[in-house]
Motif scaffolding. Structure first.
Motif, PDB file in Angstrom:
ATOM      1  N   GLY A 379       0.826  -1.209   0.000  1.00  0.00           N
ATOM      2  CA  GLY A 379       0.000   0.000   0.000  1.00  0.00           C
ATOM      3  C   GLY A 379       0.858   1.256   0.000  1.00  0.00           C
ATOM      4  O   GLY A 379       0.584   2.215  -0.740  1.00  0.00           O
ATOM      5  N   ARG A 380       1.902   1.270   0.838  1.00  0.00           N
ATOM      6  CA  ARG A 380       2.779   2.444   0.898  1.00  0.00           C
ATOM      7  C   ARG A 380       3.529   2.647  -0.420  1.00  0.00           C
ATOM      8  O   ARG A 380       3.697   3.766  -0.890  1.00  0.00           O
ATOM      9  CB  ARG A 380       3.759   2.288   2.055  1.00  0.00           C
ATOM     10  N   SER A 382       2.583   1.620  -3.441  1.00  0.00           N
ATOM     11  CA  SER A 382       1.639   2.084  -4.461  1.00  0.00           C
ATOM     12  C   SER A 382       1.398   3.576  -4.334  1.00  0.00           C
ATOM     13  O   SER A 382       1.418   4.318  -5.329  1.00  0.00           O
ATOM     14  CB  SER A 382       0.319   1.324  -4.330  1.00  0.00           C
ATOM     15  N   ALA A 383       1.176   4.026  -3.098  1.00  0.00           N
ATOM     16  CA  ALA A 383       0.916   5.456  -2.880  1.00  0.00           C
ATOM     17  C   ALA A 383       2.140   6.298  -3.225  1.00  0.00           C
ATOM     18  O   ALA A 383       2.036   7.379  -3.834  1.00  0.00           O
ATOM     19  CB  ALA A 383       0.502   5.696  -1.433  1.00  0.00           C
ATOM     20  N   GLY A 384       3.313   5.832  -2.849  1.00  0.00           N
ATOM     21  CA  GLY A 384       4.534   6.586  -3.120  1.00  0.00           C
ATOM     22  C   GLY A 384       4.813   6.723  -4.605  1.00  0.00           C
ATOM     23  O   GLY A 384       5.151   7.805  -5.091  1.00  0.00           O
ATOM     24  N   GLY A 386       2.584   6.435  -6.980  1.00  0.00           N
ATOM     25  CA  GLY A 386       1.515   7.265  -7.541  1.00  0.00           C
ATOM     26  C   GLY A 386       1.805   8.744  -7.383  1.00  0.00           C
ATOM     27  O   GLY A 386       1.554   9.545  -8.299  1.00  0.00           O
ATOM     28  N   ALA A 387       2.346   9.106  -6.222  1.00  0.00           N
ATOM     29  CA  ALA A 387       2.691  10.514  -6.001  1.00  0.00           C
ATOM     30  C   ALA A 387       3.774  10.970  -6.969  1.00  0.00           C
ATOM     31  O   ALA A 387       3.740  12.094  -7.485  1.00  0.00           O
ATOM     32  CB  ALA A 387       3.142  10.710  -4.560  1.00  0.00           C
ATOM     33  N   LYS A 390       2.346  11.648 -10.445  1.00  0.00           N
ATOM     34  CA  LYS A 390       1.657  12.933 -10.573  1.00  0.00           C
ATOM     35  C   LYS A 390       2.649  14.039 -10.878  1.00  0.00           C
ATOM     36  O   LYS A 390       2.373  14.947 -11.675  1.00  0.00           O
ATOM     37  CB  LYS A 390       0.896  13.238  -9.291  1.00  0.00           C
ATOM     38  N   VAL A 398      -2.415   4.813 -12.492  1.00  0.00           N
ATOM     39  CA  VAL A 398      -2.600   4.181 -11.187  1.00  0.00           C
ATOM     40  C   VAL A 398      -1.652   2.986 -11.088  1.00  0.00           C
ATOM     41  O   VAL A 398      -1.604   2.149 -11.991  1.00  0.00           O
ATOM     42  CB  VAL A 398      -4.057   3.713 -10.979  1.00  0.00           C
ATOM     43  N   GLU A 400      -0.690  -0.286  -8.755  1.00  0.00           N
ATOM     44  CA  GLU A 400      -1.169  -1.183  -7.707  1.00  0.00           C
ATOM     45  C   GLU A 400      -0.150  -2.306  -7.518  1.00  0.00           C
ATOM     46  O   GLU A 400       0.271  -2.928  -8.491  1.00  0.00           O
ATOM     47  CB  GLU A 400      -2.522  -1.786  -8.057  1.00  0.00           C
TER      48      GLU A 400
END
Length: 455
Positions: A379-380, A382-384, A386-387, A390, A398, A400
């Motif tokens: 999860g971390r 994926s979020a990192g 993704g940031a 951007k 996205v 995953e």
């Protein structure tokens, strides 16, 4: 790190050598300067397909050499040593491509197949390019990347899981061996038990065969030994026979007395007298020992028969189990250990099956904990990522990181399967799960593995 890269006769490059520094190195140049050939040469060192068209016009062959600094316990260094190469001070790779298209590979100074370069390269270099993230082409590398990112929590959970997994595999293999070879085991156990009983009945002692050989020699020749000792003793000190010659000790004493009368008048004669006195003392000691030896020698037919029987029993063991009693005893120790392994009762089989079940429960429990640690890290990650996307103006993309179990369709009939949270799964040494990094580049699109979806 890559310390040096030398390229000869490859494309536009005639002969060039680059030394790299720690950290970021940037190679720039105009079009046609040879930047692509540098990457191509590196690709050849990593096992890329060789093409004779890469050889510089007029050259016999193209050569690429790389000197890579890695610790001795690095996976790449271990693979080089497995291939027979030297990795004591890093890894040296070399690739030669002839103008006829033939390719030769040297790894750590030894010739090797191209496949070895590929295996070594997987541990050394990650090449990033258009549709060319080499490391992530391998599905297992997704898991390795996630575990490296997760750090200590996953490393600790993985170490605990591997301990249980190894125990589970070992006991399961042992149980399968026991169940599949019951007849053979029973036959082997019977043979081992009979052999151990033979050895126990004789009860050999280390070095006993040498002691018995010496004792048999004395007992078998007792009369001759006693007569020889008595005769030598008589010659030194005399015996009761009237016609016997003068004893040697008497003659030596007479010689000493003759010298003593005049030895004060000459130093040389005095020294000879002293030496003669030493001979007298030595002869007297030998005579005393010969007398004691002669008295100690007795004919003992019963003892001789016992020694001969004992030697015969030992000889039978030596023919079957070793060339010495020490080897026989060592064989017996190994046979006893083997007997413990093959002589399994029904109760022990049941106990072993229960042990397999306990280790299996530990694998499931610790595998679940490892999955939880990986899922949290996924999860971390994926979020990192993704940031970061951007910031690269890819806000719609996205990422995953999927952590999913490997199901076992055969369920309980699959010997390598375990039931985890009600689902039959097939554990592996790295865990219960597969890890896959997926990407959806556009809104509404289905995430796919980045090996296919990302460039």
């Amino acid at each position: 790190m890559l310390r040096t890269l030398r390229i000869q006769s490859l494309g536009v490059i005639d002969d060039a050598e680059v030394e790299f520094s720690p950290g970021l190195n940037v190679i720039t140049g105009e079009t046609g300067a040879g930047k692509t050939m540098v990457v191509t040469g590196l690709g050849l060192l990593l096992g890329a397909r060789a093409d004779s068209l890469l050889v510089r016009h007029g050259a016999v062959s193209a050569v690429v050499e790389g000197d890579i600094d890695v610790p001795e316990d690095h996976p790449a260094a271990l693979r080089v040593r497995e291939a027979g190469g030297d990795a004591g001070d890093g890894v040296i790779l070399a690739r030669t491509v002839s103008a006829q298209g033939r390719s030769r590979v040297h790894v750590g100074g030894r010739a090797a197949p191209v496949g070895v370069l590929v295996e070594v390269g997987e541990h050394l270099v990650a090449v990033h390019g258009q549709s060319d993230q080499w490391r992530l082409r391998e599905a297992d590398q997704h898991r390795v990347l996630l575990d490296e990112y997760a750090g200590a929590p996953v490393a600790q959970a993985l170490a605990s899981y591997e301990e249980s997994y190894d125990a589970w595999v070992d006991t399961r293999r042992r149980l399968e061996e026991v169940r599949s070879s019951s007849v053979e085991r029973a036959r082997e156990a019977q043979m081992l038990r009979a052999a151990l009983e033979d050895i126990a009945r004789v009860d050999p002692q280390p070095g006993e065969e040498d002691d018995l050989r010496s004792e048999e020699g004395r007992l078998a020749h007792a009369d001759a030994l006693r007569q020889a000792a008595a005769g030598a003793h008589g010659a030194l000190v005399g015996n009761e026979q009237p016609e016997a010659a003068t004893p040697a000790l008497d003659l030596l004493s007479q010689a000493g007395a003759a010298l003593a009368l005049v030895s004060d008048h000459d130093e040389a004669l005095r020294d000879l007298g002293a030496r003669l006195s030493e001979v007298v003392y030595l002869a007297a000691d030998v005579a005393s020992d010969l007398g004691a030896y002669a008295e100690s020698i007795d004919s003992d037919p019963e003892r001789l028969a016992h020694v001969q029987q004992r030697r015969a029993a030992l000889s039978a063991l030596l023919r079957n189990y070793g060339t010495s009693t020490a080897e026989v005893l060592a064989w017996a120790a190994r046979a006893a250990q083997r007997l413990d392994r093959v002589d399994i009762s029904d109760e022990q089989v049941t106990e072993l099956a229960e042990k397999v079940a306990r280790h299996g429960q530990e694998v499931a429990s610790r595998g679940t904990a490892l999955r939880a640690a990986r899922s949290e890290a996924a999860g971390r990650l994926s979020a990192g990522v993704g940031a970061e996307l951007k910031r690269l103006a890819m806000g719609s993309a996205v990422i995953e990181v999927q952590v999913s179990g490997r199901d076992a369709p055969d369920g309980v009939d699959d010997a390598g399967a375990l039931q985890v949270d009600g689902v039959w799964q097939r554990p592996r040494r790295h865990g219960l799960d597969d890890v896959e990094i997926q990407m959806a580049a556009n809104p509404g699109s289905t995430p796919r593995s980045i090996t296919k979806a990302a460039s």
